[in-house]
Design an enzyme around this catalytic site. Structure first.
Site, PDB file in Angstrom:
ATOM      1  NE  ARG A  72      -1.374  13.991  -7.158  1.00 34.55           N
ATOM      2  CZ  ARG A  72      -1.240  15.162  -6.552  1.00 34.55           C
ATOM      3  NH1 ARG A  72      -0.066  15.721  -6.434  1.00 34.55           N
ATOM      4  NH2 ARG A  72      -2.284  15.765  -6.058  1.00 34.55           N
ATOM      5  CB  THR A 118      -5.447 -12.320  -1.741  1.00 36.23           C
ATOM      6  OG1 THR A 118      -4.319 -11.527  -2.057  1.00 36.23           O
ATOM      7  CG2 THR A 118      -5.298 -13.718  -2.284  1.00 36.23           C
ATOM      8  N   GLY A 130      -6.180  -9.593   6.820  1.00 34.01           N
ATOM      9  CA  GLY A 130      -7.196  -8.959   7.660  1.00 34.01           C
ATOM     10  C   GLY A 130      -6.798  -8.810   9.117  1.00 34.01           C
ATOM     11  CG  HIS A 184      -2.117  -0.982   0.883  1.00 34.91           C
ATOM     12  ND1 HIS A 184      -2.687  -1.113  -0.355  1.00 34.91           N
ATOM     13  CD2 HIS A 184      -2.731  -1.894   1.667  1.00 34.91           C
ATOM     14  CE1 HIS A 184      -3.603  -2.062  -0.318  1.00 34.91           C
ATOM     15  NE2 HIS A 184      -3.642  -2.552   0.900  1.00 34.91           N
ATOM     16  CD  GLU A 230       1.111 -11.741  -0.370  1.00 36.12           C
ATOM     17  OE1 GLU A 230       0.208 -11.280  -1.089  1.00 36.12           O
ATOM     18  OE2 GLU A 230       1.134 -11.596   0.845  1.00 36.12           O
ATOM     19  CG  HIS A 249       0.214  -9.804  -4.467  1.00 32.74           C
ATOM     20  ND1 HIS A 249      -1.091 -10.079  -4.134  1.00 32.74           N
ATOM     21  CD2 HIS A 249       0.439 -10.465  -5.619  1.00 32.74           C
ATOM     22  CE1 HIS A 249      -1.628 -10.876  -5.056  1.00 32.74           C
ATOM     23  NE2 HIS A 249      -0.715 -11.113  -5.974  1.00 32.74           N
ATOM     24  NE  ARG A 257      -3.855  -7.962  -7.558  1.00 29.68           N
ATOM     25  CZ  ARG A 257      -4.664  -8.664  -6.766  1.00 29.68           C
ATOM     26  NH1 ARG A 257      -4.440  -8.698  -5.470  1.00 29.68           N
ATOM     27  NH2 ARG A 257      -5.694  -9.286  -7.248  1.00 29.68           N
ATOM     28  NE  ARG A 279      -5.237  -4.510  -8.265  1.00 32.61           N
ATOM     29  CZ  ARG A 279      -6.217  -5.328  -7.849  1.00 32.61           C
ATOM     30  NH1 ARG A 279      -6.575  -5.331  -6.582  1.00 32.61           N
ATOM     31  NH2 ARG A 279      -6.823  -6.115  -8.683  1.00 32.61           N
ATOM     32  CG  HIS A 280      -0.329  -3.392  -4.819  1.00 31.20           C
ATOM     33  ND1 HIS A 280       0.288  -4.573  -5.080  1.00 31.20           N
ATOM     34  CD2 HIS A 280      -1.565  -3.716  -4.360  1.00 31.20           C
ATOM     35  CE1 HIS A 280      -0.542  -5.557  -4.783  1.00 31.20           C
ATOM     36  NE2 HIS A 280      -1.675  -5.081  -4.365  1.00 31.20           N
TER      37      HIS A 280
HETATM   38  N1  PXP Z   1      -1.178 -12.617   3.217  1.00 27.34           N
HETATM   39  C1  PXP Z   1      -1.540 -12.704   1.916  1.00 27.34           C
HETATM   40  C2  PXP Z   1      -1.307 -13.980   1.210  1.00 27.34           C
HETATM   41  C3  PXP Z   1      -2.123 -11.615   1.247  1.00 27.34           C
HETATM   42  O1  PXP Z   1      -2.487 -11.727  -0.042  1.00 27.34           O
HETATM   43  C4  PXP Z   1      -2.292 -10.402   1.947  1.00 27.34           C
HETATM   44  C5  PXP Z   1      -2.861  -9.202   1.242  1.00 27.34           C
HETATM   45  O2  PXP Z   1      -1.976  -8.768   0.268  1.00 27.34           O
HETATM   46  C6  PXP Z   1      -1.863 -10.348   3.287  1.00 27.34           C
HETATM   47  C7  PXP Z   1      -1.334 -11.469   3.906  1.00 27.34           C
HETATM   48  C8  PXP Z   1      -1.977  -9.096   4.095  1.00 27.34           C
HETATM   49  O3  PXP Z   1      -3.333  -8.818   4.286  1.00 27.34           O
HETATM   50  P1  PXP Z   1      -3.757  -7.430   4.933  1.00 27.34           P
HETATM   51  O4  PXP Z   1      -3.353  -6.374   3.960  1.00 27.34           O
HETATM   52  O5  PXP Z   1      -5.226  -7.568   5.114  1.00 27.34           O
HETATM   53  O6  PXP Z   1      -2.998  -7.306   6.225  1.00 27.34           O
END
Ligand code: PXP
Length: 235
Positions: free
Chosen positions: A17, A100, A190, A9, A69, A42, A44, A48-49
Site C-alpha cells: 500500500r 535468494t 526455507g 515480509h 543481508e 535484506h 536489496r 523491494r522489501h
Molecule cells: N538466510 C538468508 C541468507 C536468506 O537470504 C533468507 C531469505 O531472505 C533467509 C535466511 C530466510 O529464508 P526464509 O524466508 O525462507 O525463512
C-alpha cells in the site's frame, strides 16, 4: 540454538500500500520481546522489501543483534559501514529472483571478497557468508576472513524422505567441518515449523535465520506466538 527473525515480509506487506503499516521496526521489537536473539533484514538493490529508512530505524531500535543481508556491492558496503549492524551476511542477488537462490559463489568472487570484507570487519562488523554446505566453500570462506558461515538449507527444505535425510547429513557434516576451520555456523532458508526439528541435533549450528514461514504464521497468530512456537521447536 538461537532464533534470528527475518522481518523483510513485514515490509513487503507495508509496501503493498506504500503507507506506514505494518511497521518493520515495530515487528522487530515484538520479535525481540518474544525471545528472538536477532533481527535479519535484506536490503536489496531494488528495495523491494526493506528500504534505507527501515534500516536506519532498525539500527536505532534493535537491541539484540542486527544482521544485514546484502549483495557484495560498493553501495551496500558503504551502507553497512555507515549503519554498523552487528553482522552482515553476504548473499548472491539477482533482480529477477523471488528470494535468494543458491549460496554465494566464493570461488568466483574470491579475489574481491577478501578486499571487500576487510574494511567491514575494521568497522567492527562481523561477516557471514551464505554458502552451500560444501567443504570447499567453507575453506574459501575461512581463507577470505569470514567470521561465520550461514549454511543454505534451501535444498533440504525442498526435498523429502531419503533425499532430505541425505541433505541433512550434508549440512551436519559441513557444520562440523566449518567449526573445525574456526568458523561460527548458522543456517537458514526455507526452514519452517514442520522441517526445523532435526536441526536440534546439530550442536555446531548456533542459530537459525527464519523469515517467510514465521511471518506467514504471525499473520494468523501474531508475532509473539509465532516466535514462541518456533522457539519451542528449536529447544
Ligand atoms: N538466510 C538468508 C541468507 C536468506 O537470504 C533468507 C531469505 O531472505 C533467509 C535466511 C530466510 O529464508 P526464509 O524466508 O525462507 O525463512
Amino acid at each position: 540454538m538461537r532464533l534470528a527473525v527475518n522481518i523483510d515480509h513485514i515490509a513487503t506487506l507495508r509496501n503493498a500500500r506504500n503507507e506506514g503499516e505494518p511497521d518493520p521496526v515495530a515487528a522487530a521489537l515484538l520479535a525481540e520481546e518474544s525471545g528472538a536473539a536477532g533481527i535479519v533484514c535484506h536490503l536489496r538493490e531494488d528495495r523491494r522489501h526493506i528500504r534505507d529508512n527501515d534500516l536506519k530505524g532498525l539500527r536505532r531500535s534493535v537491541k539484540t543483534k542486527l544482521d544485514l543481508e546484502m549483495a557484495m556491492t560498493d553501495e551496500m558496503q558503504r551502507i553497512a559501514i555507515e549503519t554498523v549492524p552487528e553482522l552482515i551476511t553476504l548473499v548472491p542477488e539477482k533482480r529477477e529472483e523471488l528470494t535468494t537462490e543458491g549460496g554465494f559463489d566464493i570461488e568466483r568472487h574470491f579475489k574481491r571478497l577478501a578486499l571487500f570484507i576487510e574494511p567491514v570487519r575494521a568497522a567492527g562488523i562481523e561477516v557471514s557468508l551464505f554458502i552451500e554446505p560444501d567443504n570447499r566453500a567453507i575453506d574459501l570462506a575461512a581463507e577470505a576472513g569470514s567470521d561465520l558461515v550461514e549454511l543454505h538449507t534451501g535444498s533440504y527444505a525442498l526435498k523429502s524422505g531419503e533425499l532430505q535425510k541425505a541433505e541433512f547429513e550434508r549440512i551436519r557434516s559441513a557444520a562440523k567441518y566449518a567449526v573445525s576451520r574456526g568458523l561460527k555456523v548458522v543456517a537458514g532458508h526455507g526452514l519452517n515449523y514442520r522441517n526445523i526439528q532435526p536441526f536440534r541435533q546439530i550442536s555446531e549450528i548456533e542459530e537459525v535465520s527464519i523469515g517467510h514461514a514465521l511471518i506467514a504464521r504471525a499473520a494468523f497468530v501474531g508475532i509473539p506466538e509465532a516466535v514462541r512456537e518456533m522457539l519451542d521447536l528449536i529447544g
